[in-house]
Design a protein around this motif. Structure first.
Motif, PDB file in Angstrom:
ATOM      1  N   GLU A 130      -0.046  10.077   2.186  1.00  0.00           N
ATOM      2  CA  GLU A 130      -0.178  10.482   0.791  1.00  0.00           C
ATOM      3  C   GLU A 130      -1.599  10.206   0.290  1.00  0.00           C
ATOM      4  O   GLU A 130      -2.204  11.030  -0.385  1.00  0.00           O
ATOM      5  CB  GLU A 130       0.822   9.658  -0.027  1.00  0.00           C
ATOM      6  CG  GLU A 130       1.269  10.333  -1.316  1.00  0.00           C
ATOM      7  CD  GLU A 130       2.365   9.499  -1.960  1.00  0.00           C
ATOM      8  OE1 GLU A 130       2.071   8.893  -3.004  1.00  0.00           O
ATOM      9  OE2 GLU A 130       3.479   9.430  -1.383  1.00  0.00           O
ATOM     10  N   VAL A 131      -2.130   9.011   0.671  1.00  0.00           N
ATOM     11  CA  VAL A 131      -3.493   8.658   0.259  1.00  0.00           C
ATOM     12  C   VAL A 131      -4.477   9.699   0.787  1.00  0.00           C
ATOM     13  O   VAL A 131      -5.413  10.110   0.094  1.00  0.00           O
ATOM     14  CB  VAL A 131      -3.857   7.253   0.772  1.00  0.00           C
ATOM     15  CG1 VAL A 131      -5.326   6.963   0.512  1.00  0.00           C
ATOM     16  CG2 VAL A 131      -2.993   6.209   0.093  1.00  0.00           C
ATOM     17  N   GLU A 190      -8.639   1.883  -0.330  1.00  0.00           N
ATOM     18  CA  GLU A 190      -7.323   2.416   0.031  1.00  0.00           C
ATOM     19  C   GLU A 190      -7.449   3.551   1.028  1.00  0.00           C
ATOM     20  O   GLU A 190      -6.702   3.657   2.001  1.00  0.00           O
ATOM     21  CB  GLU A 190      -6.611   2.942  -1.219  1.00  0.00           C
ATOM     22  CG  GLU A 190      -5.780   1.890  -1.916  1.00  0.00           C
ATOM     23  CD  GLU A 190      -5.213   2.394  -3.233  1.00  0.00           C
ATOM     24  OE1 GLU A 190      -5.012   3.625  -3.362  1.00  0.00           O
ATOM     25  OE2 GLU A 190      -5.000   1.562  -4.131  1.00  0.00           O
ATOM     26  N   LYS A 217     -10.407   2.635  -4.764  1.00  0.00           N
ATOM     27  CA  LYS A 217      -9.903   3.903  -4.213  1.00  0.00           C
ATOM     28  C   LYS A 217     -10.423   4.116  -2.798  1.00  0.00           C
ATOM     29  O   LYS A 217      -9.679   4.539  -1.904  1.00  0.00           O
ATOM     30  CB  LYS A 217     -10.356   5.071  -5.104  1.00  0.00           C
ATOM     31  CG  LYS A 217      -9.632   5.158  -6.435  1.00  0.00           C
ATOM     32  CD  LYS A 217     -10.078   6.412  -7.170  1.00  0.00           C
ATOM     33  CE  LYS A 217      -9.864   6.294  -8.662  1.00  0.00           C
ATOM     34  NZ  LYS A 217     -10.833   7.088  -9.427  1.00  0.00           N
ATOM     35  N   MET A 249       0.839  -1.192   0.000  1.00  0.00           N
ATOM     36  CA  MET A 249       0.000   0.000   0.000  1.00  0.00           C
ATOM     37  C   MET A 249       0.874   1.243   0.000  1.00  0.00           C
ATOM     38  O   MET A 249       1.979   1.242   0.518  1.00  0.00           O
ATOM     39  CB  MET A 249      -0.902  -0.017   1.249  1.00  0.00           C
ATOM     40  CG  MET A 249      -2.100   0.914   1.120  1.00  0.00           C
ATOM     41  SD  MET A 249      -3.037   0.987   2.657  1.00  0.00           S
ATOM     42  CE  MET A 249      -2.271   2.389   3.467  1.00  0.00           C
ATOM     43  N   THR A 250       0.335   2.277  -0.584  1.00  0.00           N
ATOM     44  CA  THR A 250       1.073   3.527  -0.599  1.00  0.00           C
ATOM     45  C   THR A 250       1.021   4.178   0.788  1.00  0.00           C
ATOM     46  O   THR A 250       0.272   3.759   1.658  1.00  0.00           O
ATOM     47  CB  THR A 250       0.477   4.491  -1.636  1.00  0.00           C
ATOM     48  OG1 THR A 250      -0.893   4.188  -1.785  1.00  0.00           O
ATOM     49  CG2 THR A 250       1.177   4.370  -2.968  1.00  0.00           C
ATOM     50  N   ASP A 251       1.798   5.183   0.958  1.00  0.00           N
ATOM     51  CA  ASP A 251       1.874   5.899   2.227  1.00  0.00           C
ATOM     52  C   ASP A 251       0.504   6.460   2.612  1.00  0.00           C
ATOM     53  O   ASP A 251      -0.123   7.172   1.828  1.00  0.00           O
ATOM     54  CB  ASP A 251       2.901   7.027   2.050  1.00  0.00           C
ATOM     55  CG  ASP A 251       2.964   7.888   3.294  1.00  0.00           C
ATOM     56  OD1 ASP A 251       2.782   7.328   4.391  1.00  0.00           O
ATOM     57  OD2 ASP A 251       3.173   9.106   3.145  1.00  0.00           O
ATOM     58  N   SER A 307       0.713  -2.797   5.656  1.00  0.00           N
ATOM     59  CA  SER A 307       0.165  -4.019   5.057  1.00  0.00           C
ATOM     60  C   SER A 307      -0.944  -4.632   5.888  1.00  0.00           C
ATOM     61  O   SER A 307      -1.838  -5.281   5.361  1.00  0.00           O
ATOM     62  CB  SER A 307       1.283  -5.046   4.840  1.00  0.00           C
ATOM     63  OG  SER A 307       1.853  -5.370   6.086  1.00  0.00           O
TER      64      SER A 307
END
Lengths: 306, 131
Positions: A6-7, A47, A44, A1-3, A72
């Motif tokens: 940031e999400v 996330e 989206k 997963m992205t930061d 994770s």
């Protein structure tokens, strides 16, 4: 997963309050139930939810910042959304659907007024829809007729009788084998549109058949009996003496059956073919054949030999 | 846990009582049972109120609009399905005409369909004169 920061679109030192505000703003934009037609919304939003799970809670956020937990573990299990039921016919989604968005479409006096206006729980009886299929058959199956076993989308099979003389684009109707009726209405029909695959040498012209028949030089010069194909099998035809390429022989009644019982004709177009191997004897003869040298087959085109 | 309607008034769901939502008309379960749609809708209402912090007046407006969207989506689905059982040539013609309509009037009536709006005619005339 992205930061997760940031999400969520916030800086790492953002306050809990800012994080919540940003989460709420994005949730309003990305929630799948607020984007019923957008397939990507689900991923989206998932996330976004995962990111907020991680840093939306100050205690968890601190552990994440210290590296004790990572992104994770924050995956949320898949869930279904209201939109998954709302447009579907069953499972209760019809309870909430609302016609206010198109009720004015029922005001007209065209055929669609009834379609748009029929909602609202009135009991209606409607014949089921006709369902169309494409039925591919071989050339000879179309000419001679055939029985084709077809499988319908519901898994059922039926034997479809293709009548002799069927043509490309013809539609065979099986009444009652189409879509189910509504409210006790009768079912629609199954319509099979015939698509005829081309044949390697037969060509159809209405009820007539055309076929090009290769003949040897000897047969062309001397005439004789040769066998020719017809849709119903081989027949013997007599080649007249001195037959040229392009000569047409008519085989009466060897064409496509008509509905009344008669048949069209087959037209056999002759084509002279030299042997594949060169023949010295023939070459020697032609070299000395004066009449052949004088013959100009292009005269009718106004071409004179140079 | 939510399958029985009779227990709805005792169930707290995301800071709201299911019974209150039924009284508001946001949820309309059948006499005894919550359907899959009812449950998913309750989760949606929970998301609106709790996750997005939307107040109850706005929730009512959102639900009404979402219900209209689904009504329209269902209708569009039926129209498209009806087009899809037509012969391919007719399907193509309808798809093409639909695109053409987007440029013309915005009326739905079959009587008016296909008749260009004065606006379009003016533009076409203008284009011709320019040639």
């Amino acid at each position: 997963m992205t930061d997760p920061y940031e999400v969520l679109g916030v800086k790492r030192d953002a306050s809990q309050k800012d994080i919540q505000a940003s989460y709420r703003r994005l949730a309003k934009k990305l929630h799948p139930d607020l984007n019923p037609g957008d397939k990507s919304a689900e991923q989206k939003f998932k996330e976004l939810s995962a990111a907020y799970d991680l840093v939306g809670d100050s205690e968890k956020r601190a552990r994440f910042d210290r590296g004790e937990i990572d992104a994770s573990g924050a995956e949320r299990p898949a869930r279904s959304y209201y939109r998954d039921f709302a447009t579907a016919g069953s499972d209760g989604g019809e309870t909430y659907r609302n016609a206010a968005g198109y009720a004015d479409f029922a005001d007209g006096d065209d055929v669609f007024a009834e379609f748009f206006g029929r909602r609202g729980g009135r009991n209606i009886r409607m014949r089921g829809a006709d369902v169309r299929y494409l039925l591919e058959i071989d050339f000879l199956e179309a000419v001679n007729g055939a029985t084709k076993r077809v499988t319908l989308p519901d898994g059922g099979t039926l034997d479809l009788v293709v009548p002799p003389g069927a043509h490309d684009g013809q539609i065979l109707r099986l009444s009652g084998k189409g879509g189910a009726g509504v409210g006790g209405g009768s079912p629609g029909d199954a319509l099979f549109e015939i698509a005829v695959r081309p044949h390697p040498f037969f060509v159809r012209d209405g009820y007539d058949i055309r076929v090009e028949l290769p003949i040897s030089l000897t047969e062309a010069v001397q005439g004789g009996k040769v066998r020719a194909p017809t849709p119903s099998g081989l027949v013997t035809v007599t080649i007249p003496r001195w037959s040229n390429t392009g000569k047409v022989l008519r085989l009466k009644g060897k064409g496509v059956p008509r509905r009344q019982g008669s048949r069209g004709d087959e037209y056999v177009v002759l084509r002279i073919v030299l042997p594949d191997q060169r023949d010295e004897e023939l070459e020697r003869f032609v070299a000395t054949w004066e009449a052949g040298k004088a013959h100009n087959p292009r005269q009718h085109m106004g071409i004179k030999d140079a | 846990m939510l399958s029985d309607r009779d227990t709805a008034d005792q169930v707290e769901f995301g800071g709201g009582k299911l019974q209150d939502w039924i009284e508001e008309g946001w949820l309309r379960p059948s006499a005894h049972q919550f359907s899959q749609a009812d449950l998913a809708r309750a989760r949606f209402i929970k998301d609106l109120r709790q996750e997005m912090g939307i107040n109850d007046d706005a929730v009512a407006v959102i639900l009404d609009l979402v219900d209209q969207v689904h009504g329209l989506r269902k209708l569009l689905d039926e129209v498209v399905s009806a087009v899809c059982v037509q012969p391919p040539t007719i399907q193509r013609r309808i798809a093409l005409d639909a695109r053409r309509m987007a440029l013309l009037t915005n009326t739905h009536s079959c009587k008016h369909a296909g008749r260009p709006s004065p606006d379009i005619l003016k533009r076409r005339r203008g284009a011709k004169e320019a040639h």
